[in-house]
Design an enzyme around this catalytic site. Sequence first.
Site, PDB file in Angstrom:
ATOM      1  N   ASP A  94       3.759   8.227   2.972  1.00  0.00           N
ATOM      2  CA  ASP A  94       5.052   7.990   2.572  1.00  0.00           C
ATOM      3  C   ASP A  94       5.897   8.812   3.300  1.00  0.00           C
ATOM      4  O   ASP A  94       6.480   9.567   2.963  1.00  0.00           O
ATOM      5  CB  ASP A  94       4.792   8.899   0.816  1.00  0.00           C
ATOM      6  CG  ASP A  94       4.277   7.607   0.041  1.00  0.00           C
ATOM      7  OD1 ASP A  94       4.219   6.911  -0.428  1.00  0.00           O
ATOM      8  OD2 ASP A  94       3.589   8.579  -0.848  1.00  0.00           O
ATOM      9  N   LYS A 131      -2.890   4.178   2.469  1.00  0.00           N
ATOM     10  CA  LYS A 131      -1.681   3.683   1.208  1.00  0.00           C
ATOM     11  C   LYS A 131      -0.332   3.401   2.297  1.00  0.00           C
ATOM     12  O   LYS A 131       0.488   4.532   2.678  1.00  0.00           O
ATOM     13  CB  LYS A 131      -1.500   4.597   0.690  1.00  0.00           C
ATOM     14  CG  LYS A 131      -0.327   2.943  -0.815  1.00  0.00           C
ATOM     15  CD  LYS A 131      -1.067   4.062  -1.780  1.00  0.00           C
ATOM     16  CE  LYS A 131      -0.015   5.296  -2.577  1.00  0.00           C
ATOM     17  NZ  LYS A 131       1.808   5.191  -2.487  1.00  0.00           N
ATOM     18  N   ASP A 164       0.302  -0.851  -1.689  1.00  0.00           N
ATOM     19  CA  ASP A 164       0.270  -0.486  -2.831  1.00  0.00           C
ATOM     20  C   ASP A 164       2.126  -1.139  -3.185  1.00  0.00           C
ATOM     21  O   ASP A 164       2.959   0.095  -3.164  1.00  0.00           O
ATOM     22  CB  ASP A 164       1.063   1.243  -2.542  1.00  0.00           C
ATOM     23  CG  ASP A 164       1.319   0.943  -4.487  1.00  0.00           C
ATOM     24  OD1 ASP A 164       1.390   0.882  -5.042  1.00  0.00           O
ATOM     25  OD2 ASP A 164       1.526   2.819  -3.784  1.00  0.00           O
ATOM     26  N   LYS A 167       2.943  -3.290  -5.822  1.00  0.00           N
ATOM     27  CA  LYS A 167       3.017  -3.833  -6.896  1.00  0.00           C
ATOM     28  C   LYS A 167       3.426  -4.975  -7.744  1.00  0.00           C
ATOM     29  O   LYS A 167       4.468  -4.913  -7.891  1.00  0.00           O
ATOM     30  CB  LYS A 167       3.575  -2.249  -8.097  1.00  0.00           C
ATOM     31  CG  LYS A 167       2.917  -0.816  -7.575  1.00  0.00           C
ATOM     32  CD  LYS A 167       3.993   0.032  -8.608  1.00  0.00           C
ATOM     33  CE  LYS A 167       3.019   1.402  -8.171  1.00  0.00           C
ATOM     34  NZ  LYS A 167       3.705   2.169  -6.732  1.00  0.00           N
ATOM     35  N   ASP A 214       5.572 -11.044 -10.842  1.00  0.00           N
ATOM     36  CA  ASP A 214       6.548 -11.655 -10.959  1.00  0.00           C
ATOM     37  C   ASP A 214       5.566 -13.192 -12.093  1.00  0.00           C
ATOM     38  O   ASP A 214       5.073 -12.966 -12.042  1.00  0.00           O
ATOM     39  CB  ASP A 214       6.554 -12.438  -9.689  1.00  0.00           C
ATOM     40  CG  ASP A 214       7.718 -12.761  -9.315  1.00  0.00           C
ATOM     41  OD1 ASP A 214       8.561 -14.302 -10.158  1.00  0.00           O
ATOM     42  OD2 ASP A 214       8.786 -12.611  -8.348  1.00  0.00           O
ATOM     43  N   THR A 225       4.200 -17.423  -7.937  1.00  0.00           N
ATOM     44  CA  THR A 225       4.981 -15.881  -7.094  1.00  0.00           C
ATOM     45  C   THR A 225       3.901 -15.119  -5.470  1.00  0.00           C
ATOM     46  O   THR A 225       3.741 -14.833  -4.916  1.00  0.00           O
ATOM     47  CB  THR A 225       6.163 -15.681  -7.095  1.00  0.00           C
ATOM     48  OG1 THR A 225       7.016 -16.894  -7.067  1.00  0.00           O
ATOM     49  CG2 THR A 225       7.079 -14.790  -6.340  1.00  0.00           C
ATOM     50  N   THR A 240       2.915   6.074 -14.480  1.00  0.00           N
ATOM     51  CA  THR A 240       3.714   7.084 -15.026  1.00  0.00           C
ATOM     52  C   THR A 240       4.190   8.572 -15.097  1.00  0.00           C
ATOM     53  O   THR A 240       4.489   9.326 -16.209  1.00  0.00           O
ATOM     54  CB  THR A 240       2.219   8.299 -14.145  1.00  0.00           C
ATOM     55  OG1 THR A 240       2.644   7.806 -12.723  1.00  0.00           O
ATOM     56  CG2 THR A 240       0.730   8.293 -13.959  1.00  0.00           C
ATOM     57  N   ARG A 244      -3.759  17.761  -6.761  1.00  0.00           N
ATOM     58  CA  ARG A 244      -2.879  18.581  -6.159  1.00  0.00           C
ATOM     59  C   ARG A 244      -4.220  19.974  -6.238  1.00  0.00           C
ATOM     60  O   ARG A 244      -4.329  20.620  -7.303  1.00  0.00           O
ATOM     61  CB  ARG A 244      -1.918  18.930  -7.226  1.00  0.00           C
ATOM     62  CG  ARG A 244      -0.615  18.045  -7.282  1.00  0.00           C
ATOM     63  CD  ARG A 244       0.120  18.457  -5.888  1.00  0.00           C
ATOM     64  NE  ARG A 244       0.742  17.347  -5.769  1.00  0.00           N
ATOM     65  CZ  ARG A 244       1.002  16.294  -5.061  1.00  0.00           C
ATOM     66  NH1 ARG A 244       0.068  15.938  -5.188  1.00  0.00           N
ATOM     67  NH2 ARG A 244       2.343  15.661  -5.234  1.00  0.00           N
ATOM     68  N   GLN A 261       5.304  15.511  -9.876  1.00  0.00           N
ATOM     69  CA  GLN A 261       3.819  15.594  -9.833  1.00  0.00           C
ATOM     70  C   GLN A 261       3.759  16.630 -11.407  1.00  0.00           C
ATOM     71  O   GLN A 261       3.028  17.412 -11.300  1.00  0.00           O
ATOM     72  CB  GLN A 261       2.388  14.969  -9.407  1.00  0.00           C
ATOM     73  CG  GLN A 261       2.456  13.747  -8.118  1.00  0.00           C
ATOM     74  CD  GLN A 261       2.036  12.985  -8.713  1.00  0.00           C
ATOM     75  OE1 GLN A 261       2.142  12.653  -9.958  1.00  0.00           O
ATOM     76  NE2 GLN A 261       2.168  11.814  -7.619  1.00  0.00           N
ATOM     77  N   ARG A 289       1.662  14.070  -0.439  1.00  0.00           N
ATOM     78  CA  ARG A 289       2.455  15.155   0.038  1.00  0.00           C
ATOM     79  C   ARG A 289       1.695  16.306   0.395  1.00  0.00           C
ATOM     80  O   ARG A 289       1.238  17.056   1.651  1.00  0.00           O
ATOM     81  CB  ARG A 289       3.185  15.947  -1.255  1.00  0.00           C
ATOM     82  CG  ARG A 289       4.560  14.904  -1.003  1.00  0.00           C
ATOM     83  CD  ARG A 289       5.566  14.835  -2.031  1.00  0.00           C
ATOM     84  NE  ARG A 289       4.542  13.768  -3.002  1.00  0.00           N
ATOM     85  CZ  ARG A 289       5.743  14.251  -3.976  1.00  0.00           C
ATOM     86  NH1 ARG A 289       6.760  15.068  -3.989  1.00  0.00           N
ATOM     87  NH2 ARG A 289       5.455  13.486  -5.341  1.00  0.00           N
TER      88      ARG A 289
END
Length: 239
Positions: free
Chosen positions: A9, A31, A58, A60, A63, A67, A122, A183, A192, A213
């Site tokens: 990320d 990811k 990732d 997600k 559609d 598609t 979530t 974590r 989170q 993270r």
Amino acid sequence: MDQLLVALDVDTVAKARDLANQLRGIAGGFKVGSRLFTSKGPSLVEELVSNGDRVFLDLKFHDIPNTVAGAVAAATRLGVWMLNVHASGGSAMMRAAREAADDESARRSRPAPLIIAVTMLTSLDQQALTEIGLQASVADQVGRLAALAEAAGLDGVVASPQEIDIIRRRCGTSFSIVTPGIRGASDKRGDQSRTMSAPEALTAGATYLVVGRPILEAADPRAAAEKIAADCRGAHASG
Ligand code: C5P
């Protein structure tokens, strides 16, 4: 550690590449989410794949079936190892995703990517579910969508640590559960709220762990990933 998937990320290809270079050999895969993919496109995915990395795309997908099938075929051509779709797109959409991945990979004589369903984000709580017109409890909705994904031939679901038990009871033991929200005791929770440590999540039945993270923000990302792997081995040895 095969089960440890690191969420890249970050905003730049340079940072993603640097992290991948540091973590190669200790992470089981990387990811790539909508943030990096939207800004940098598929070239980074191709680069990671060509380095032999397992890539979890990732994005997600959600559609109409035709598609989604096209997007899944394109992701399969990129050589991703795992990708995901929203289970709430329905059985026909999930079956179309499965078929597209199987057809495209057969054409290229390579293994089909794992297709993982997102059940309930979530970030959605009971109130948010009611707001969009769903009367079911979060737990029931997660269980229902996981069972639907399994019936459509998908390989598993993304689930918070707290949902693992419901899913394991509804779906078979070979159904993969990909779990974010990991974590350690001294890690910042960030956004989170329902977390577990890596060894706890594996003991609860997670198949893969997605960690962002706690590794990305560590002074030494490789050491942080190695500690997670060591903690998991320790728990396994004593468990
Ligand atoms: O930084 P952190 O360890 O919280 O990162 C978790 C990763 O898993 C992020 O990429 C986040 O988008 C993703 N994720 C999540 N919760 C979900 C689905 C995906 O945290 N339900």
